[in-house]
Design a protein around this motif. Sequence first.
Motif, mmCIF file in Angstrom:
data_model
loop_
_atom_site.group_PDB
_atom_site.id
_atom_site.type_symbol
_atom_site.label_atom_id
_atom_site.label_comp_id
_atom_site.label_asym_id
_atom_site.label_seq_id
_atom_site.Cartn_x
_atom_site.Cartn_y
_atom_site.Cartn_z
ATOM 1 N N ARG A 209 0.897 -1.125 0.081
ATOM 2 C CA ARG A 209 -0.107 0.066 -0.148
ATOM 3 C C ARG A 209 0.824 1.130 0.062
ATOM 4 O O ARG A 209 1.888 1.237 0.780
ATOM 5 C CB ARG A 209 -0.825 -0.149 1.233
ATOM 6 N N PHE A 210 0.580 1.898 -0.689
ATOM 7 C CA PHE A 210 1.452 3.518 -0.795
ATOM 8 C C PHE A 210 0.154 4.567 -1.178
ATOM 9 O O PHE A 210 -0.774 4.307 -1.670
ATOM 10 C CB PHE A 210 2.530 3.400 -1.999
ATOM 11 N N THR A 211 0.715 5.682 -0.903
ATOM 12 C CA THR A 211 0.008 6.903 -1.093
ATOM 13 C C THR A 211 0.443 7.856 -2.401
ATOM 14 O O THR A 211 1.637 7.886 -2.578
ATOM 15 C CB THR A 211 0.193 8.058 -0.135
ATOM 16 N N GLU B 215 -4.804 6.409 -1.893
ATOM 17 C CA GLU B 215 -4.048 5.405 -1.309
ATOM 18 C C GLU B 215 -4.448 4.231 -2.280
ATOM 19 O O GLU B 215 -5.338 3.907 -2.771
ATOM 20 C CB GLU B 215 -4.925 4.990 0.036
ATOM 21 N N VAL B 216 -3.151 3.642 -2.663
ATOM 22 C CA VAL B 216 -3.249 2.407 -3.793
ATOM 23 C C VAL B 216 -2.845 1.198 -3.068
ATOM 24 O O VAL B 216 -1.838 1.086 -2.228
ATOM 25 C CB VAL B 216 -2.302 2.748 -4.675
ATOM 26 N N GLU B 217 -3.618 0.420 -3.234
ATOM 27 C CA GLU B 217 -3.341 -1.141 -2.442
ATOM 28 C C GLU B 217 -3.275 -2.023 -3.671
ATOM 29 O O GLU B 217 -4.265 -2.344 -4.434
ATOM 30 C CB GLU B 217 -4.370 -1.398 -1.453
ATOM 31 N N PHE C 204 -8.182 4.019 -3.162
ATOM 32 C CA PHE C 204 -9.055 4.568 -2.238
ATOM 33 C C PHE C 204 -8.933 6.288 -2.160
ATOM 34 O O PHE C 204 -7.382 6.600 -2.311
ATOM 35 C CB PHE C 204 -8.778 4.106 -0.757
ATOM 36 N N GLN C 205 -9.721 7.011 -1.700
ATOM 37 C CA GLN C 205 -9.446 8.345 -1.484
ATOM 38 C C GLN C 205 -8.716 8.266 -0.001
ATOM 39 O O GLN C 205 -9.059 7.713 0.904
ATOM 40 C CB GLN C 205 -10.641 9.037 -0.933
#
Length: 102
Positions: free
Chosen positions: A79-81, A86-88, A98-99
């Motif tokens: 997971r990273f921003t 936010e990307v998983e 995700f927001q």
Amino acid sequence: MGLNDDGVPSETDGRSPIRSEEFRPGATDPLHVVTDLLASELESSPLELNPPLGRVVDWDAVVTLLGRSGETGTVEFVRFTYGDYEVEIRGSGSVFLFQNSE
């Protein structure tokens, strides 16, 4: 850490992804999936992402952690921003966007 009945990561504190996509581990490079999801959300071309994804995350490290074709990775997900998102990426073949809640 699993998925709930809707296929959403169960550890997301009730958040729902704003976008998601599946890929075939070992056959599809998840980098393309992540790039396309972000570009679609940002209404941009994948080539016009700013900053470029490579400046935000070390893609070689992601591939090593998740495992290369035919290999098992050392982690279940990464997971990273990226900006406000936010990307998983899951080694099982899912990408969730995700927001960012921060």
